[in-house]
Design a protein around this motif. Structure first.
Motif, PDB file in Angstrom:
ATOM      1  N   GLN A  42      24.850  94.370 -76.851  1.00 42.98           N
ATOM      2  CA  GLN A  42      24.176  93.393 -75.738  1.00 42.98           C
ATOM      3  C   GLN A  42      24.343  91.794 -76.167  1.00 42.98           C
ATOM      4  OE1 GLN A  42      22.971  94.632 -73.063  1.00 42.98           O
ATOM      5  NE2 GLN A  42      23.695  96.537 -73.608  1.00 42.98           N
ATOM      6  N   HIS A  43      24.631  91.664 -77.381  1.00 44.27           N
ATOM      7  CA  HIS A  43      24.855  90.096 -77.849  1.00 44.27           C
ATOM      8  C   HIS A  43      26.393  89.919 -77.240  1.00 44.27           C
ATOM      9  CE1 HIS A  43      26.697  86.950 -80.445  1.00 44.27           C
ATOM     10  NE2 HIS A  43      25.391  86.622 -80.149  1.00 44.27           N
ATOM     11  N   LEU A  44      27.296  90.819 -77.489  1.00 46.49           N
ATOM     12  CA  LEU A  44      28.622  90.409 -76.784  1.00 46.49           C
ATOM     13  C   LEU A  44      28.534  90.400 -75.236  1.00 46.49           C
ATOM     14  CD1 LEU A  44      31.818  90.347 -77.296  1.00 46.49           C
ATOM     15  CD2 LEU A  44      31.640  92.589 -77.157  1.00 46.49           C
ATOM     16  N   LEU A  45      27.842  91.091 -74.736  1.00 43.62           N
ATOM     17  CA  LEU A  45      27.949  91.106 -73.295  1.00 43.62           C
ATOM     18  C   LEU A  45      27.066  89.899 -72.625  1.00 43.62           C
ATOM     19  CD1 LEU A  45      27.340  94.939 -72.335  1.00 43.62           C
ATOM     20  CD2 LEU A  45      29.176  93.685 -72.079  1.00 43.62           C
ATOM     21  N   ALA A  46      26.067  89.486 -73.228  1.00 50.54           N
ATOM     22  CA  ALA A  46      25.383  88.364 -72.824  1.00 50.54           C
ATOM     23  C   ALA A  46      26.219  87.153 -73.087  1.00 50.54           C
ATOM     24  CB  ALA A  46      24.058  88.257 -73.857  1.00 50.54           C
ATOM     25  N   LYS A  47      26.939  86.907 -74.126  1.00 52.61           N
ATOM     26  CA  LYS A  47      27.842  85.861 -74.203  1.00 52.61           C
ATOM     27  C   LYS A  47      28.924  85.840 -73.201  1.00 52.61           C
ATOM     28  CE  LYS A  47      28.496  83.971 -77.813  1.00 52.61           C
ATOM     29  NZ  LYS A  47      28.315  82.502 -78.571  1.00 52.61           N
ATOM     30  N   ALA A  48      29.410  86.735 -72.861  1.00 54.69           N
ATOM     31  CA  ALA A  48      30.411  87.368 -71.841  1.00 54.69           C
ATOM     32  C   ALA A  48      29.952  86.835 -70.710  1.00 54.69           C
ATOM     33  CB  ALA A  48      31.156  88.376 -72.045  1.00 54.69           C
ATOM     34  N   LYS A  49      28.662  87.292 -70.261  1.00 52.42           N
ATOM     35  CA  LYS A  49      28.257  86.989 -69.016  1.00 52.42           C
ATOM     36  C   LYS A  49      27.921  85.576 -68.982  1.00 52.42           C
ATOM     37  CE  LYS A  49      26.360  91.673 -68.136  1.00 52.42           C
ATOM     38  NZ  LYS A  49      24.996  92.504 -67.977  1.00 52.42           N
ATOM     39  N   THR A  50      27.281  84.807 -69.718  1.00 52.86           N
ATOM     40  CA  THR A  50      27.040  83.332 -69.795  1.00 52.86           C
ATOM     41  C   THR A  50      28.260  82.629 -69.387  1.00 52.86           C
ATOM     42  OG1 THR A  50      25.241  83.458 -71.278  1.00 52.86           O
ATOM     43  CG2 THR A  50      26.235  81.432 -71.143  1.00 52.86           C
ATOM     44  N   TYR A  51      29.378  82.854 -70.042  1.00 56.05           N
ATOM     45  CA  TYR A  51      30.466  82.410 -69.881  1.00 56.05           C
ATOM     46  C   TYR A  51      31.079  82.540 -68.451  1.00 56.05           C
ATOM     47  CZ  TYR A  51      35.510  80.955 -70.153  1.00 56.05           C
ATOM     48  OH  TYR A  51      36.838  80.362 -69.873  1.00 56.05           O
ATOM     49  N   ALA A  52      31.028  83.752 -68.072  1.00 56.47           N
ATOM     50  CA  ALA A  52      31.385  84.173 -66.720  1.00 56.47           C
ATOM     51  C   ALA A  52      30.614  83.528 -65.450  1.00 56.47           C
ATOM     52  CB  ALA A  52      31.374  85.812 -66.339  1.00 56.47           C
ATOM     53  N   GLU A  53      29.244  83.345 -65.861  1.00 58.03           N
ATOM     54  CA  GLU A  53      28.557  82.498 -64.886  1.00 58.03           C
ATOM     55  C   GLU A  53      28.787  81.051 -64.867  1.00 58.03           C
ATOM     56  OE1 GLU A  53      24.634  83.465 -66.192  1.00 58.03           O
ATOM     57  OE2 GLU A  53      24.713  85.607 -65.349  1.00 58.03           O
ATOM     58  N   ARG A  54      29.018  80.666 -65.688  1.00 57.45           N
ATOM     59  CA  ARG A  54      29.323  79.130 -66.145  1.00 57.45           C
ATOM     60  C   ARG A  54      30.731  78.795 -65.357  1.00 57.45           C
ATOM     61  NH1 ARG A  54      27.884  76.024 -71.313  1.00 57.45           N
ATOM     62  NH2 ARG A  54      28.247  74.462 -69.854  1.00 57.45           N
ATOM     63  N   THR A  55      31.612  79.572 -65.464  1.00 57.30           N
ATOM     64  CA  THR A  55      33.062  79.393 -65.223  1.00 57.30           C
ATOM     65  C   THR A  55      33.630  80.086 -63.676  1.00 57.30           C
ATOM     66  OG1 THR A  55      34.028  81.201 -66.399  1.00 57.30           O
ATOM     67  CG2 THR A  55      33.764  79.058 -67.655  1.00 57.30           C
ATOM     68  N   GLY A  56      32.918  81.297 -63.582  1.00 59.52           N
ATOM     69  CA  GLY A  56      33.435  81.791 -62.317  1.00 59.52           C
ATOM     70  C   GLY A  56      34.533  83.051 -62.882  1.00 59.52           C
ATOM     71  N   ALA A  57      34.916  82.985 -64.200  1.00 58.53           N
ATOM     72  CA  ALA A  57      35.606  83.954 -64.598  1.00 58.53           C
ATOM     73  C   ALA A  57      35.272  85.330 -64.684  1.00 58.53           C
ATOM     74  CB  ALA A  57      35.997  83.518 -66.016  1.00 58.53           C
ATOM     75  N   SER A  58      36.120  86.538 -64.329  1.00 62.08           N
ATOM     76  CA  SER A  58      35.856  87.663 -64.371  1.00 62.08           C
ATOM     77  C   SER A  58      35.661  88.154 -65.676  1.00 62.08           C
ATOM     78  CB  SER A  58      36.625  88.558 -63.436  1.00 62.08           C
ATOM     79  OG  SER A  58      37.925  88.649 -63.867  1.00 62.08           O
ATOM     80  N   PHE A  59      35.159  89.517 -65.862  1.00 63.04           N
ATOM     81  CA  PHE A  59      35.086  89.982 -67.247  1.00 63.04           C
ATOM     82  C   PHE A  59      36.552  90.552 -67.413  1.00 63.04           C
ATOM     83  CE2 PHE A  59      30.736  92.011 -68.649  1.00 63.04           C
ATOM     84  CZ  PHE A  59      30.354  90.717 -68.896  1.00 63.04           C
ATOM     85  N   SER A  60      37.353  90.832 -66.615  1.00 60.16           N
ATOM     86  CA  SER A  60      38.530  91.227 -66.417  1.00 60.16           C
ATOM     87  C   SER A  60      39.500  90.261 -67.028  1.00 60.16           C
ATOM     88  CB  SER A  60      39.284  91.838 -65.076  1.00 60.16           C
ATOM     89  OG  SER A  60      40.490  92.024 -65.177  1.00 60.16           O
ATOM     90  N   HIS A  61      39.179  88.915 -66.776  1.00 60.37           N
ATOM     91  CA  HIS A  61      39.824  87.826 -66.893  1.00 60.37           C
ATOM     92  C   HIS A  61      39.633  87.542 -68.354  1.00 60.37           C
ATOM     93  CE1 HIS A  61      41.641  83.808 -67.285  1.00 60.37           C
ATOM     94  NE2 HIS A  61      40.378  83.311 -67.789  1.00 60.37           N
ATOM     95  N   ILE A  62      38.299  87.467 -68.684  1.00 58.60           N
ATOM     96  CA  ILE A  62      38.040  87.136 -70.097  1.00 58.60           C
ATOM     97  C   ILE A  62      38.627  88.229 -70.958  1.00 58.60           C
ATOM     98  CG2 ILE A  62      35.845  87.175 -71.650  1.00 58.60           C
ATOM     99  CD1 ILE A  62      34.021  86.276 -69.240  1.00 58.60           C
ATOM    100  N   SER A  63      38.573  89.325 -70.803  1.00 59.79           N
ATOM    101  CA  SER A  63      38.932  90.428 -71.741  1.00 59.79           C
ATOM    102  C   SER A  63      40.440  90.556 -71.829  1.00 59.79           C
ATOM    103  CB  SER A  63      38.724  91.883 -70.982  1.00 59.79           C
ATOM    104  OG  SER A  63      37.186  92.160 -70.950  1.00 59.79           O
ATOM    105  N   GLU A  64      41.203  89.946 -70.932  1.00 53.31           N
ATOM    106  CA  GLU A  64      42.666  90.020 -71.146  1.00 53.31           C
ATOM    107  C   GLU A  64      43.122  88.767 -71.870  1.00 53.31           C
ATOM    108  OE1 GLU A  64      46.520  90.889 -70.650  1.00 53.31           O
ATOM    109  OE2 GLU A  64      44.880  91.963 -69.632  1.00 53.31           O
ATOM    110  N   ALA A  65      42.393  87.733 -71.594  1.00 53.38           N
ATOM    111  CA  ALA A  65      42.556  86.364 -72.357  1.00 53.38           C
ATOM    112  C   ALA A  65      42.086  86.663 -73.900  1.00 53.38           C
ATOM    113  CB  ALA A  65      42.024  85.369 -71.528  1.00 53.38           C
TER     114      ALA A  65
END
Length: 106
Positions: free
Chosen positions: A17-40
């Motif tokens: 949940q900590h990992l997903l919360a950090k990723a969701k916060t980043y995605a919301e702020r930037t518009g990046a998808s989980f797919s983009h974050i994961s790949e990068a």
């Protein structure tokens, strides 16, 4: 009991949940998808989607994703808005401009 530390127990779900919360916060702020974050972050475009579905991951992969997100959080704290935020080490120093932006008179 004074002087004794109580140890908090973290479950694998807490870490997930900590990992997903950090990723969701980043995605919301930037518009990046989980797919983009994961790949990068870990060269696996399905990593965060798999984590959401309950797949296991190593602490090493967890740390790689957190490091990737944390590097970009520093850039956003400095006011960047791009979905392709540069790592903090690539951010220009305060008050400096790239050579291409300097006038010939300088």
């Amino acid at each position: 009991m004074c002087g004794m530390n109580a140890h908090a127990t973290l479950s694998s779900d807490d870490v997930r949940q900590h990992l997903l919360a950090k990723a969701k916060t980043y995605a919301e702020r930037t518009g990046a998808s989980f797919s983009h974050i994961s790949e990068a972050a870990v060269n696996d475009s399905k990593f965060l989607a798999n984590v959401e579905r309950g797949s296991n991951f190593t602490i090493r992969t967890y740390q790689r994703v957190l490091d990737w997100l944390d590097e970009r959080a520093v850039v956003f704290a400095e006011g960047a808005t791009s979905t392709e935020a540069r790592p903090a080490s690539a951010a220009p120093a305060q008050g400096l401009r790239p050579v291409s932006e300097r006038s010939a008179a300088e």
